[in-house]
Design a protein around this motif. Structure first.
Motif, PDB file in Angstrom:
ATOM      1  N   GLY A   3       0.817  -1.209   0.000  1.00  0.00           N
ATOM      2  CA  GLY A   3       0.000   0.000   0.000  1.00  0.00           C
ATOM      3  C   GLY A   3       0.851   1.260   0.000  1.00  0.00           C
ATOM      4  O   GLY A   3       0.519   2.251  -0.643  1.00  0.00           O
ATOM      5  N   LEU A   4       1.967   1.231   0.710  1.00  0.00           N
ATOM      6  CA  LEU A   4       2.868   2.379   0.743  1.00  0.00           C
ATOM      7  C   LEU A   4       3.513   2.591  -0.623  1.00  0.00           C
ATOM      8  O   LEU A   4       3.620   3.725  -1.108  1.00  0.00           O
ATOM      9  N   HIS A   7       0.930   3.965  -2.956  1.00  0.00           N
ATOM     10  CA  HIS A   7       0.696   5.378  -2.661  1.00  0.00           C
ATOM     11  C   HIS A   7       1.845   6.229  -3.204  1.00  0.00           C
ATOM     12  O   HIS A   7       1.617   7.302  -3.776  1.00  0.00           O
ATOM     13  N   TRP A   8       3.083   5.782  -3.066  1.00  0.00           N
ATOM     14  CA  TRP A   8       4.224   6.530  -3.570  1.00  0.00           C
ATOM     15  C   TRP A   8       4.192   6.631  -5.097  1.00  0.00           C
ATOM     16  O   TRP A   8       4.552   7.655  -5.660  1.00  0.00           O
ATOM     17  N   GLY A  10       1.510   6.676  -6.798  1.00  0.00           N
ATOM     18  CA  GLY A  10       0.304   7.401  -7.162  1.00  0.00           C
ATOM     19  C   GLY A  10      -0.776   6.528  -7.740  1.00  0.00           C
ATOM     20  O   GLY A  10      -1.559   6.962  -8.575  1.00  0.00           O
ATOM     21  N   ASP A  12      -3.095   4.654  -5.829  1.00  0.00           N
ATOM     22  CA  ASP A  12      -4.056   4.214  -4.829  1.00  0.00           C
ATOM     23  C   ASP A  12      -5.320   5.071  -4.772  1.00  0.00           C
ATOM     24  O   ASP A  12      -6.054   5.037  -3.813  1.00  0.00           O
ATOM     25  N   ASN A  13      -5.606   5.830  -5.797  1.00  0.00           N
ATOM     26  CA  ASN A  13      -6.817   6.627  -5.836  1.00  0.00           C
ATOM     27  C   ASN A  13      -7.637   6.187  -7.041  1.00  0.00           C
ATOM     28  O   ASN A  13      -7.095   5.676  -8.013  1.00  0.00           O
ATOM     29  N   LEU A  20      -3.206   9.254 -12.211  1.00  0.00           N
ATOM     30  CA  LEU A  20      -2.505   8.987 -10.967  1.00  0.00           C
ATOM     31  C   LEU A  20      -1.010   8.784 -11.198  1.00  0.00           C
ATOM     32  O   LEU A  20      -0.188   9.215 -10.396  1.00  0.00           O
ATOM     33  N   GLY A  24       1.895  11.281  -9.786  1.00  0.00           N
ATOM     34  CA  GLY A  24       2.748  10.627  -8.798  1.00  0.00           C
ATOM     35  C   GLY A  24       4.186  10.569  -9.275  1.00  0.00           C
ATOM     36  O   GLY A  24       4.837  11.584  -9.493  1.00  0.00           O
TER      37      GLY A  24
END
Length: 91
Positions: A3-4, A7-8, A10, A12-13, A20, A24
């Motif tokens: 998940g990290l 997210h890094w 971009g 996870d949206n 994204l 990101g």
């Protein structure tokens, strides 16, 4: 941990993967392109003398672009400018 990383990167949206990615980690590609362009412009216009970091603005008789420090002729003085102006006015 996954998940990290998502997210890094971009990812996870729910707005869409292309958006994204570009907002990101893909945004770094644009920054690298700008920096690379600036470096190539600098390398194109710098003095041709080895290890001289100055901008080469003055052409020699041989066609080399060199900085004021490495140009074979001395600096242009105000007296040179005035005499050139007076000679051009006489013509």
């Amino acid at each position: 941990m996954v998940g990290l990383l998502a997210h890094w990167l971009g990812l996870d949206n729910a707005s869409g993967p292309p958006y994204l990615w570009w907002s990101g980690a893909g945004a770094d590609l644009g920054e690298l392109a700008i920096i690379g362009g600036l470096v190539s412009i600098y390398r194109r216009h710098n003095c041709e003398v080895h290890r001289c970091w100055r901008l080469g603005r003055h052409a020699t008789a041989a066609g080399h672009m060199v900085c004021r420090r490495h140009h074979p002729l001395d600096r242009l003085t105000s007296a040179d400018v005035v005499s050139a102006h007076e000679e051009a006015g006489r013509s």
